[in-house]
Design a protein around this motif. Structure first.
Motif, short mmCIF file in Angstrom:
data_model
loop_
_atom_site.label_atom_id
_atom_site.label_comp_id
_atom_site.label_asym_id
_atom_site.label_seq_id
_atom_site.Cartn_x
_atom_site.Cartn_y
_atom_site.Cartn_z
N GLU A 214 43.80 41.91 40.06
CA GLU A 214 45.15 42.08 40.58
C GLU A 214 45.25 43.41 41.33
O GLU A 214 44.68 44.42 40.90
CB GLU A 214 46.16 42.08 39.42
CG GLU A 214 47.61 42.26 39.88
CD GLU A 214 48.60 42.35 38.71
OE1 GLU A 214 49.70 42.87 38.95
OE2 GLU A 214 48.28 41.93 37.59
N VAL A 215 45.96 43.40 42.46
CA VAL A 215 46.21 44.65 43.19
C VAL A 215 47.72 44.87 43.22
O VAL A 215 48.47 43.98 43.60
CB VAL A 215 45.66 44.58 44.64
CG1 VAL A 215 45.95 45.88 45.38
CG2 VAL A 215 44.16 44.31 44.62
N SER A 237 40.37 48.35 24.21
CA SER A 237 39.62 49.39 24.93
C SER A 237 39.82 49.22 26.43
O SER A 237 39.75 48.10 26.95
CB SER A 237 38.12 49.24 24.65
OG SER A 237 37.86 49.62 23.33
N GLY A 238 40.03 50.36 27.12
CA GLY A 238 40.20 50.30 28.57
C GLY A 238 39.62 51.51 29.26
O GLY A 238 39.46 52.58 28.66
N ILE A 239 39.29 51.33 30.55
CA ILE A 239 38.80 52.45 31.37
C ILE A 239 39.75 52.59 32.55
O ILE A 239 40.15 51.58 33.16
CB ILE A 239 37.38 52.17 31.91
CG1 ILE A 239 36.41 51.85 30.77
CG2 ILE A 239 36.85 53.36 32.71
CD1 ILE A 239 35.02 51.39 31.24
N ILE A 240 40.13 53.83 32.87
CA ILE A 240 40.94 54.07 34.08
C ILE A 240 40.13 54.96 35.01
O ILE A 240 39.70 56.05 34.60
CB ILE A 240 42.27 54.77 33.72
CG1 ILE A 240 43.04 53.94 32.70
CG2 ILE A 240 43.10 55.01 34.98
CD1 ILE A 240 44.33 54.58 32.22
N TYR A 306 40.26 46.09 29.74
CA TYR A 306 40.87 46.27 31.07
C TYR A 306 40.24 47.46 31.78
O TYR A 306 39.78 48.41 31.14
CB TYR A 306 42.39 46.44 30.98
CG TYR A 306 42.87 47.55 30.08
CD1 TYR A 306 43.00 48.87 30.54
CD2 TYR A 306 43.22 47.28 28.75
CE1 TYR A 306 43.44 49.87 29.69
CE2 TYR A 306 43.66 48.29 27.90
CZ TYR A 306 43.77 49.58 28.38
OH TYR A 306 44.20 50.59 27.55
N VAL A 307 40.15 47.34 33.09
CA VAL A 307 39.70 48.45 33.94
C VAL A 307 40.80 48.65 34.98
O VAL A 307 41.14 47.71 35.71
CB VAL A 307 38.36 48.12 34.64
CG1 VAL A 307 38.04 49.16 35.70
CG2 VAL A 307 37.24 48.05 33.61
N GLU A 332 38.43 38.38 27.45
CA GLU A 332 39.43 38.85 28.41
C GLU A 332 38.96 40.12 29.14
O GLU A 332 38.39 41.02 28.53
CB GLU A 332 40.72 39.15 27.62
CG GLU A 332 41.82 39.73 28.47
CD GLU A 332 42.92 40.39 27.61
OE1 GLU A 332 44.07 40.27 28.03
OE2 GLU A 332 42.62 40.98 26.56
N GLY A 333 39.22 40.18 30.43
CA GLY A 333 38.94 41.39 31.20
C GLY A 333 39.93 41.49 32.34
O GLY A 333 39.86 40.73 33.30
N GLN A 334 40.90 42.42 32.23
CA GLN A 334 41.92 42.55 33.28
C GLN A 334 41.52 43.69 34.22
O GLN A 334 41.27 44.80 33.76
CB GLN A 334 43.29 42.84 32.67
CG GLN A 334 43.77 41.76 31.72
CD GLN A 334 45.22 41.97 31.36
OE1 GLN A 334 46.11 41.96 32.21
NE2 GLN A 334 45.49 42.20 30.09
N CYS A 335 41.48 43.42 35.51
CA CYS A 335 41.12 44.45 36.49
C CYS A 335 42.33 44.70 37.38
O CYS A 335 42.66 43.86 38.22
CB CYS A 335 39.94 43.97 37.33
SG CYS A 335 38.58 43.38 36.31
#
Length: 727
Positions: A214-215, A237-240, A306-307, A332-335
């Motif tokens: 998603e943008v 867990s997430g990376i920003i 998520y990233v 699940e992996g939300q980008c």
């Protein structure tokens, strides 16, 4: 060993405890065992490292793995030692080891205990290491993260270009190169450079069906959007990713202040803290890591959920690599990416001063990223097309564009116009030039080629640039146009395109997403999911206007629009709460805040509004360390360019900081610096402009003032003006 087939599944079970191979792993390993050069393209999470770990255990001698990051080597060596009773089975040599540690490594290798040796390219090129490795029996060489070789990749490293000559010097052995991102262009570049053009290529599909792409538009409320997103995904867990170290630290602090268990990670931190943060993330002591792209290569954490990209990456290779760290376990992996065209302009500025060829490449890569962000076509289709893979599904069902499809419009004639124009200029130009011709723009480049005389010149003036961009982008995906690989970006017409021109058929496009307008309309939607209260917003604007008349200062001097939007979203009713609004410091809150808080309180009571207390984004006092230092330096009358130098930031970034200081209500006197660098009349002209103007927009000021004034001068005088009039 060469040529002898062995039962690899038994070995896999024996050494690693897995029952079956994934994808092409087995074929790749057999090819390497047979002594052949091997090129592996496998997406992140596909199990690349096993492709050299298992053969290293089965072959005679020591395998040399050339790997770019110290953190990654440590990670992989630890993993290998876990599989074996023998600690010496895997080692690394890099700049983090002292002399005695290096001697220990060498003695293990010479004793035949070490099957895998990880080396940074910088260490591989050292004379004493080359001499030592000449005495070692080498089973094969593996080049991991091989895209670093290519200047077209997203991480060009000159030492990587010297790998082949060094290997030739140490001694020949089979070579395996592995990468998780390579466009056809990058693949060609790597194979040529490593002298392995004949190598067998194993390519896995780059599609990761479990990742959601998603943008989102990046508005003034981006921090709040991110906090809201994380709070809606608790304990995941997430990376920003952010582009600058400064932003990484700021954002990590803001998240912590808002009760989120986050830490920073970038190359400028001391290595003990950095390693600690990485380990804590892997051990799940922290939920979120805020990082520059220095983080994550080879980090084997399967359950990153998520990233988030705070800034758009410099290339789609980078984007694919970084988003690929989400959902490696197939879950699940939300980008989520936040995009504004302004960020691209910033990135282009960073490239100035680099060699022209590198700037050209960098620009092309940025254009590809922009096309991805702005396009309303299925994100999967666009990404996979970029990596040379065709995705045939009409709707992937797992990206923002497919879940909210836009209306399609017929663009058969428009495509014919584009194809005719590309052919008319002999397939020698890039997309933006083609659009200039279609739009009838007499730029200096168009005139230099005498293209204003072409029949197609000005043939599409009724449509906007954005429509033509969409036609070209979607014609590339549909295979009517292609981009020249060697001269990045030149448009060519394919056979299908020529056929289309002779016998046109239906060609439907979806209009691109419009990120520019979204920013202008911000008051209507504010923080993404949290809508601005339009009635309150217009009352706040009226109050600001009234005060501006009374105090005889332009409205923006009191509070800027984004501050009013935030007030109309968060409803602050005390001076303390008001200071949590972006652009409102203690000085401003004291001077103007009273009336605004009263108005908001009355509005909430009359309309029985429940204030979203939980979403009050707490700003960070610590952010002010840098600000305090700047204020003190200006009090001591230190020249501004010297302050920037001493803080290790660009002059432009210093101006951003100083603007933030004066806009939030602190008085600064920079007259000493202005007298030094500016002519007095010049200064007065700019000052008077701001006195009369209803906006503090720099572009408007430059348009009005003309070419004699630079952006820097106008910004400096604006700082003086705001400081004197408002503070």
């Amino acid at each position: 060993m060469a040529g002898k087939k062995i039962n690899l599944t038994d070995q896999l079970k024996n050494y690693f405890g897995f029952d079956t191979f994934k994808g092409n792993q087995e074929a790749i390993i057999q090819n390497l065992l047979a002594g052949n050069d091997t090129f592996v393209l496998m997406p992140t999470g596909g199990g690349k490292s096993l492709c050299y770990q298992l053969p290293s255990l089965l072959m005679d001698g020591t395998a040399i793995v050339i790997s770019p990051l110290i953190a990654l080597m440590k990670n992989q060596v630890d993993a290998m030692r876990n599989f074996s009773e023998e600690d010496g089975i895997a080692h690394f040599i890099n700049s983090s080891l002292n002399k005695s540690a290096i001697d220990q490594v060498k003695s293990d290798i010479l004793a035949g205990r070490t099957k895998l040796l990880y080396v940074a390219p910088e260490s591989l090129t050292k004379e004493e290491n080359v001499e030592f490795l000449k005495t070692v029996k080498i089973s094969f060489y593996a080049v991991d993260e091989a895209h670093c070789i290519s200047e077209w990749g997203h991480d060009f490293r000159p030492e990587y270009r010297r790998i082949r000559p060094i290997i030739n010097e140490i001694g020949k052995a089979p070579l395996i190169a592995l990468t998780a991102t390579a466009t056809p262009k990058v693949q060609h570049d790597i194979q040529k450079n490593l002298g392995m053009v004949e190598a067998q290529v194993f390519k896995s599909s780059f599609n990761r069906p479990n990742l959601y792409y998603e943008v989102r538009p990046k508005t003034a409320n981006v921090d709040k959007d991110i906090i809201k997103f994380i709070k809606n995904n608790p304990e995941k867990s997430g990376i920003i990713y952010c582009l600058s170290r400064k932003k990484v630290e700021e954002l990590a602090e803001i998240l912590q202040a808002n009760g989120i268990n986050a830490r920073a990670y970038h190359a400028g931190m001391d290595s003990a803290t950095r390693t600690q943060n990485q380990d804590d993330f892997l051990m799940e002591k922290i939920d979120v890591i805020v990082a520059t792209i220095a983080f994550g290569m080879g980090i084997d954490k399967p359950d990153v959920r998520y990233v988030i990209h705070y800034d758009i990456p410099k290339s789609l290779e980078g984007y694919y690599q970084e988003t690929g760290r989400a959902g490696r376990d197939g879950g699940e992996g939300q980008c989520i990416t936040f995009y504004t065209n302004k960020d691209l302009q910033k990135l282009e500025k960073f490239m100035q001063g680099k060699p022209v060829a590198e700037q050209e490449i960098g620009k092309q890569l940025l254009l590809e990223t922009a096309a991805y962000a702005e396009s309303s076509v299925c994100r999967r289709k666009t990404l996979l097309h970029y990596f040379g893979e065709e995705y045939t599904e009409e709707n992937c069902g797992n990206c923002d564009n497919c879940l909210n499809p836009k209306k399609q419009v017929e663009a058969q004639e428009l495509l014919c116009t584009v194809i005719e124009t590309v052919l008319a200029v002999k397939e020698n130009f890039k997309a933006d030039y083609i659009i200039d011709i279609i739009q009838g723009k007499e730029t200096s480049e168009v005139q230099a080629h005498l293209h204003e005389d072409l029949e197609v010149f000005g043939s599409g003036m009724g449509e906007e640039d954005k429509t033509w961009n969409a036609v070209i982008r979607q014609a590339l995906i549909a295979g009517y146009l292609t981009k020249e690989v060697e001269n990045y970006g030149l448009l060519k017409v394919t056979d299908a395109g020529k056929k289309f021109l002779k016998h046109p058929k239906s060609f439907k496009i979806t209009e691109d997403n419009d990120f520019e307008e979204v920013e202008e309309e911000a008051p209507a939607r504010g923080g993404g999911a949290c809508a601005v209260d339009p009635a309150l917003y217009s009352m706040l604007k009226d109050l600001r206007k009234k005060l501006s008349k009374k105090l005889e200062v332009p409205p923006y001097v009191i509070f800027q629009d984004p501050s009013l939007e935030a007030m109309a979203t968060i409803y602050p009713i005390t001076l303390d709460e008001l200071q949590n609004i972006p652009g409102v410091g203690a000085g401003k809150a004291k001077r103007y805040g009273e009336e605004f808080c009263k108005l908001i309180k009355r509005h909430c009571e009359e309309n029985e509004i429940e204030r979203p207390e939980d979403l009050r984004v707490r700003t960070v006092a610590n952010k002010s360390k840098m600000k305090v230092a700047i204020i003190q330096a200006i009090d001591r009358k230190v020249a501004l360019d010297d302050i920037a130098m001493s803080k290790g930031i660009e002059f432009e970034e210093l101006l951003d900081e100083i603007e933030a200081i004066v806009y939030s209500g602190t008085k600064l006197n920079i007259d000493y610096f202005l007298e030094d660098i500016m002519d007095e009349d010049h200064l007065l002209d700019i000052y008077d402009y701001f006195k009369e103007s209803t906006t503090d927009n720099i572009d408007d000021a430059l348009d009005e003032l003309g070419d004699d004034f630079t952006e820097e001068e106008v910004r400096l005088v604006r700082i003086k003006f705001i400081s004197e009039m408002a503070n």
